[in-house]
Design a protein around this motif. Sequence first.
Motif, PDB file in Angstrom:
ATOM      1  N   PRO A  74       0.821  -1.215   0.000  1.00  0.00           N
ATOM      2  CA  PRO A  74       0.000   0.000   0.000  1.00  0.00           C
ATOM      3  C   PRO A  74       0.852   1.261   0.000  1.00  0.00           C
ATOM      4  O   PRO A  74       1.854   1.350   0.706  1.00  0.00           O
ATOM      5  CB  PRO A  74      -0.802  -0.118   1.304  1.00  0.00           C
ATOM      6  N   ASN A  75       0.422   2.250  -0.802  1.00  0.00           N
ATOM      7  CA  ASN A  75       1.247   3.452  -0.979  1.00  0.00           C
ATOM      8  C   ASN A  75       0.371   4.681  -1.225  1.00  0.00           C
ATOM      9  O   ASN A  75       0.201   5.123  -2.347  1.00  0.00           O
ATOM     10  CB  ASN A  75       2.220   3.260  -2.145  1.00  0.00           C
ATOM     11  N   GLY A  76      -0.224   5.202  -0.156  1.00  0.00           N
ATOM     12  CA  GLY A  76      -0.857   6.501  -0.267  1.00  0.00           C
ATOM     13  C   GLY A  76      -2.367   6.494  -0.404  1.00  0.00           C
ATOM     14  O   GLY A  76      -3.033   5.456  -0.348  1.00  0.00           O
ATOM     15  N   ASN A  77      -2.891   7.685  -0.621  1.00  0.00           N
ATOM     16  CA  ASN A  77      -4.330   7.928  -0.582  1.00  0.00           C
ATOM     17  C   ASN A  77      -4.941   7.777  -1.969  1.00  0.00           C
ATOM     18  O   ASN A  77      -5.038   8.730  -2.737  1.00  0.00           O
ATOM     19  CB  ASN A  77      -4.594   9.322  -0.028  1.00  0.00           C
ATOM     20  N   ALA A  78      -5.368   6.563  -2.294  1.00  0.00           N
ATOM     21  CA  ALA A  78      -5.976   6.314  -3.601  1.00  0.00           C
ATOM     22  C   ALA A  78      -7.338   6.976  -3.714  1.00  0.00           C
ATOM     23  O   ALA A  78      -7.731   7.449  -4.785  1.00  0.00           O
ATOM     24  CB  ALA A  78      -6.095   4.810  -3.837  1.00  0.00           C
ATOM     25  N   ALA A  79      -8.079   7.023  -2.605  1.00  0.00           N
ATOM     26  CA  ALA A  79      -9.421   7.607  -2.630  1.00  0.00           C
ATOM     27  C   ALA A  79      -9.374   9.099  -2.928  1.00  0.00           C
ATOM     28  O   ALA A  79     -10.318   9.644  -3.517  1.00  0.00           O
ATOM     29  CB  ALA A  79     -10.125   7.359  -1.297  1.00  0.00           C
ATOM     30  N   PHE A  80      -8.299   9.759  -2.555  1.00  0.00           N
ATOM     31  CA  PHE A  80      -8.155  11.186  -2.840  1.00  0.00           C
ATOM     32  C   PHE A  80      -8.280  11.454  -4.334  1.00  0.00           C
ATOM     33  O   PHE A  80      -8.952  12.398  -4.761  1.00  0.00           O
ATOM     34  CB  PHE A  80      -6.800  11.678  -2.315  1.00  0.00           C
ATOM     35  N   PHE A  81      -7.638  10.614  -5.141  1.00  0.00           N
ATOM     36  CA  PHE A  81      -7.644  10.854  -6.579  1.00  0.00           C
ATOM     37  C   PHE A  81      -8.985  10.497  -7.212  1.00  0.00           C
ATOM     38  O   PHE A  81      -9.471  11.211  -8.091  1.00  0.00           O
ATOM     39  CB  PHE A  81      -6.496  10.094  -7.243  1.00  0.00           C
ATOM     40  N   THR A  82      -9.608   9.421  -6.768  1.00  0.00           N
ATOM     41  CA  THR A  82     -10.917   9.091  -7.344  1.00  0.00           C
ATOM     42  C   THR A  82     -11.963  10.129  -6.929  1.00  0.00           C
ATOM     43  O   THR A  82     -12.880  10.429  -7.698  1.00  0.00           O
ATOM     44  CB  THR A  82     -11.368   7.675  -6.953  1.00  0.00           C
ATOM     45  N   ASP A  83     -11.821  10.698  -5.741  1.00  0.00           N
ATOM     46  CA  ASP A  83     -12.709  11.799  -5.343  1.00  0.00           C
ATOM     47  C   ASP A  83     -12.522  12.994  -6.272  1.00  0.00           C
ATOM     48  O   ASP A  83     -13.497  13.618  -6.717  1.00  0.00           O
ATOM     49  CB  ASP A  83     -12.445  12.215  -3.893  1.00  0.00           C
ATOM     50  N   ARG A  84     -11.271  13.328  -6.562  1.00  0.00           N
ATOM     51  CA  ARG A  84     -10.997  14.447  -7.464  1.00  0.00           C
ATOM     52  C   ARG A  84     -11.539  14.202  -8.862  1.00  0.00           C
ATOM     53  O   ARG A  84     -11.874  15.141  -9.588  1.00  0.00           O
ATOM     54  CB  ARG A  84      -9.480  14.704  -7.537  1.00  0.00           C
ATOM     55  N   MET A  85     -11.630  12.943  -9.232  1.00  0.00           N
ATOM     56  CA  MET A  85     -12.149  12.588 -10.550  1.00  0.00           C
ATOM     57  C   MET A  85     -13.674  12.576 -10.593  1.00  0.00           C
ATOM     58  O   MET A  85     -14.275  12.315 -11.637  1.00  0.00           O
ATOM     59  CB  MET A  85     -11.610  11.216 -10.959  1.00  0.00           C
ATOM     60  N   GLY A  86     -14.308  12.845  -9.443  1.00  0.00           N
ATOM     61  CA  GLY A  86     -15.756  12.850  -9.386  1.00  0.00           C
ATOM     62  C   GLY A  86     -16.363  11.467  -9.331  1.00  0.00           C
ATOM     63  O   GLY A  86     -17.515  11.272  -9.744  1.00  0.00           O
ATOM     64  N   LEU A  87     -15.608  10.494  -8.806  1.00  0.00           N
ATOM     65  CA  LEU A  87     -16.053   9.097  -8.823  1.00  0.00           C
ATOM     66  C   LEU A  87     -16.533   8.587  -7.468  1.00  0.00           C
ATOM     67  O   LEU A  87     -16.705   7.384  -7.288  1.00  0.00           O
ATOM     68  CB  LEU A  87     -14.913   8.204  -9.314  1.00  0.00           C
ATOM     69  N   ALA A  88     -16.762   9.496  -6.524  1.00  0.00           N
ATOM     70  CA  ALA A  88     -17.117   9.067  -5.170  1.00  0.00           C
ATOM     71  C   ALA A  88     -18.355   8.172  -5.144  1.00  0.00           C
ATOM     72  O   ALA A  88     -18.469   7.282  -4.297  1.00  0.00           O
ATOM     73  CB  ALA A  88     -17.333  10.286  -4.276  1.00  0.00           C
ATOM     74  N   ASP A  89     -19.278   8.389  -6.080  1.00  0.00           N
ATOM     75  CA  ASP A  89     -20.528   7.619  -6.074  1.00  0.00           C
ATOM     76  C   ASP A  89     -20.462   6.330  -6.886  1.00  0.00           C
ATOM     77  O   ASP A  89     -21.372   5.505  -6.810  1.00  0.00           O
ATOM     78  CB  ASP A  89     -21.681   8.483  -6.603  1.00  0.00           C
ATOM     79  N   THR A  90     -19.420   6.170  -7.685  1.00  0.00           N
ATOM     80  CA  THR A  90     -19.372   5.000  -8.577  1.00  0.00           C
ATOM     81  C   THR A  90     -18.199   4.072  -8.311  1.00  0.00           C
ATOM     82  O   THR A  90     -18.266   2.889  -8.662  1.00  0.00           O
ATOM     83  CB  THR A  90     -19.309   5.446 -10.053  1.00  0.00           C
ATOM     84  N   ILE A  91     -17.136   4.571  -7.695  1.00  0.00           N
ATOM     85  CA  ILE A  91     -15.947   3.743  -7.535  1.00  0.00           C
ATOM     86  C   ILE A  91     -16.211   2.645  -6.496  1.00  0.00           C
ATOM     87  O   ILE A  91     -16.759   2.899  -5.419  1.00  0.00           O
ATOM     88  CB  ILE A  91     -14.711   4.593  -7.146  1.00  0.00           C
ATOM     89  N   VAL A  92     -15.851   1.440  -6.827  1.00  0.00           N
ATOM     90  CA  VAL A  92     -16.059   0.286  -5.948  1.00  0.00           C
ATOM     91  C   VAL A  92     -14.741  -0.158  -5.325  1.00  0.00           C
ATOM     92  O   VAL A  92     -14.676  -0.498  -4.139  1.00  0.00           O
ATOM     93  CB  VAL A  92     -16.708  -0.881  -6.721  1.00  0.00           C
ATOM     94  N   ASN A  93     -13.666  -0.130  -6.127  1.00  0.00           N
ATOM     95  CA  ASN A  93     -12.354  -0.554  -5.633  1.00  0.00           C
ATOM     96  C   ASN A  93     -11.272   0.358  -6.181  1.00  0.00           C
ATOM     97  O   ASN A  93     -11.229   0.624  -7.392  1.00  0.00           O
ATOM     98  CB  ASN A  93     -12.050  -2.000  -6.064  1.00  0.00           C
ATOM     99  N   THR A  94     -10.416   0.841  -5.306  1.00  0.00           N
ATOM    100  CA  THR A  94      -9.250   1.594  -5.767  1.00  0.00           C
ATOM    101  C   THR A  94      -8.124   1.479  -4.745  1.00  0.00           C
ATOM    102  O   THR A  94      -8.368   1.413  -3.534  1.00  0.00           O
ATOM    103  CB  THR A  94      -9.572   3.079  -6.032  1.00  0.00           C
ATOM    104  N   GLY A  95      -6.899   1.410  -5.246  1.00  0.00           N
ATOM    105  CA  GLY A  95      -5.724   1.337  -4.393  1.00  0.00           C
ATOM    106  C   GLY A  95      -4.490   1.772  -5.157  1.00  0.00           C
ATOM    107  O   GLY A  95      -4.443   1.679  -6.385  1.00  0.00           O
ATOM    108  N   ARG A  96      -3.515   2.288  -4.422  1.00  0.00           N
ATOM    109  CA  ARG A  96      -2.223   2.656  -4.997  1.00  0.00           C
ATOM    110  C   ARG A  96      -1.147   1.863  -4.250  1.00  0.00           C
ATOM    111  O   ARG A  96      -1.150   1.808  -3.015  1.00  0.00           O
ATOM    112  CB  ARG A  96      -1.969   4.172  -4.892  1.00  0.00           C
ATOM    113  N   TYR A  97      -0.208   1.284  -5.021  1.00  0.00           N
ATOM    114  CA  TYR A  97       0.756   0.347  -4.444  1.00  0.00           C
ATOM    115  C   TYR A  97       2.167   0.620  -4.965  1.00  0.00           C
ATOM    116  O   TYR A  97       2.357   0.981  -6.133  1.00  0.00           O
ATOM    117  CB  TYR A  97       0.389  -1.096  -4.806  1.00  0.00           C
ATOM    118  N   SER A  98       3.150   0.391  -4.091  1.00  0.00           N
ATOM    119  CA  SER A  98       4.549   0.331  -4.511  1.00  0.00           C
ATOM    120  C   SER A  98       4.873  -1.094  -4.923  1.00  0.00           C
ATOM    121  O   SER A  98       4.351  -2.055  -4.345  1.00  0.00           O
ATOM    122  CB  SER A  98       5.484   0.737  -3.369  1.00  0.00           C
ATOM    123  N   LEU A  99       5.758  -1.238  -5.895  1.00  0.00           N
ATOM    124  CA  LEU A  99       6.207  -2.549  -6.348  1.00  0.00           C
ATOM    125  C   LEU A  99       7.651  -2.786  -5.923  1.00  0.00           C
ATOM    126  O   LEU A  99       8.503  -1.905  -6.041  1.00  0.00           O
ATOM    127  CB  LEU A  99       6.103  -2.666  -7.870  1.00  0.00           C
TER     128      LEU A  99
END
Length: 392
Positions: free
Chosen positions: A221-246
């Motif tokens: 896990p690496n950071g606030n993935a929900a922050f970006f989907t919120d900015r994209m206007g997806l708060a009502d439609t997004i079901v899964n989101t995550g940001r990861y380091s490899l």
Amino acid sequence: MKVLVLGGCGIQGRTALHDLASDDQVTEVICADAQFDALSKINPFTPMEKIILTTIDAKNADDLVNVMKPVDVVIDLLPKEFAEPVNQAALTAKVSVVNTNYMYDPGDMHDKAAAAGIAILPECGLDPGIDLVLYGSALRRFDTLTGIKSYCGGFPEKSACTNPLNYKTSWIWRGVLSSTKRDSTFIVDGKRINIPGARQHDVANIHSVEFPGLGTLEAIPNGNAAFFTDRMGLADTIVNTGRYSLRWPGWAAIWRPLKDLGFLDETPVSGLGDGTISPMDFMDKFLAPRLVYQDNEKDLVAMLNIFEGVMTGKKMRLTSTLLFERDLDTGLMAMSKGVAYSAVTAAKMIANKQITDTGVLSPMFHIPEAPFLESLKKRGITVTETLEEIRD
């Protein structure tokens, strides 16, 4: 075109200087830094006659404003703590600036930049940066986006894995250590999940991915993935989101006990040195020189973005991948190329009026995707896409 590079002698800065000085559109590059010895590393293959060296104190507002005034655009590659004073100086000088750091809360900076007639473009490197351009592209292509998973990492090629971490430093080691304590916010099955940095490497929070050409990698896990989907206007439609380091497998298993034992605490320890040294300081100073790439070793950058949703009435999955490596002929690191080439491309777009919006901008909404990706492709960074229908 005249371009200022703040922090031009760092790993990323030198790559930016080389790219800018090699461009016929660019007539002058101002390299502003505290010392310039490291420029000898790019001297053999860079048109140095275009580069003007200027010593600055980045903590001095007048220094920043004065060095900005003669240029068309600024690329800020200083450490993130300088972002605010750099942006303030850009407002005064009325010059647009691109940087590569996260900006979660612009405050009143958007209105001030718009009033000054300039663009402030943060988050424009590798990650964040290239990934966010791909986010914006997916947002425009899908009718509805329900899932975004974003993976990115820089690590050694297998033959350069010569230490127990299977890792070497292609940017600032202190920054790598800090990233191992980063809180994360995901959305899982429609619910927001907060993962404290202390629990980032727990077994329950990591998983494996298969990366084309590399095999199995570990995702952390690496950071606030929900922050970006919120900015994209997806708060009502997004079901899964995550940001990861490899990383290569085994990374989390090493850091989990070290973190539990306090090796990344930042409180000074009595009896350690003069009493002002923290465990984090020790880990930084002790390990950094042991994690240096040799001249014949390559770093790799791997990025994977997976978008799911509805496109023309069908459930679809769009997968974007990129993989590139260090150039041994020049010594330019893969990580520095991903960061610097993105920032340089965006800065030139602003100077050339391909980007005309003002205020605080975002790679998701304001960078033209096609010319941006084409510019990266010319520099050896190619995004590969696959689009497939999801069948229940």
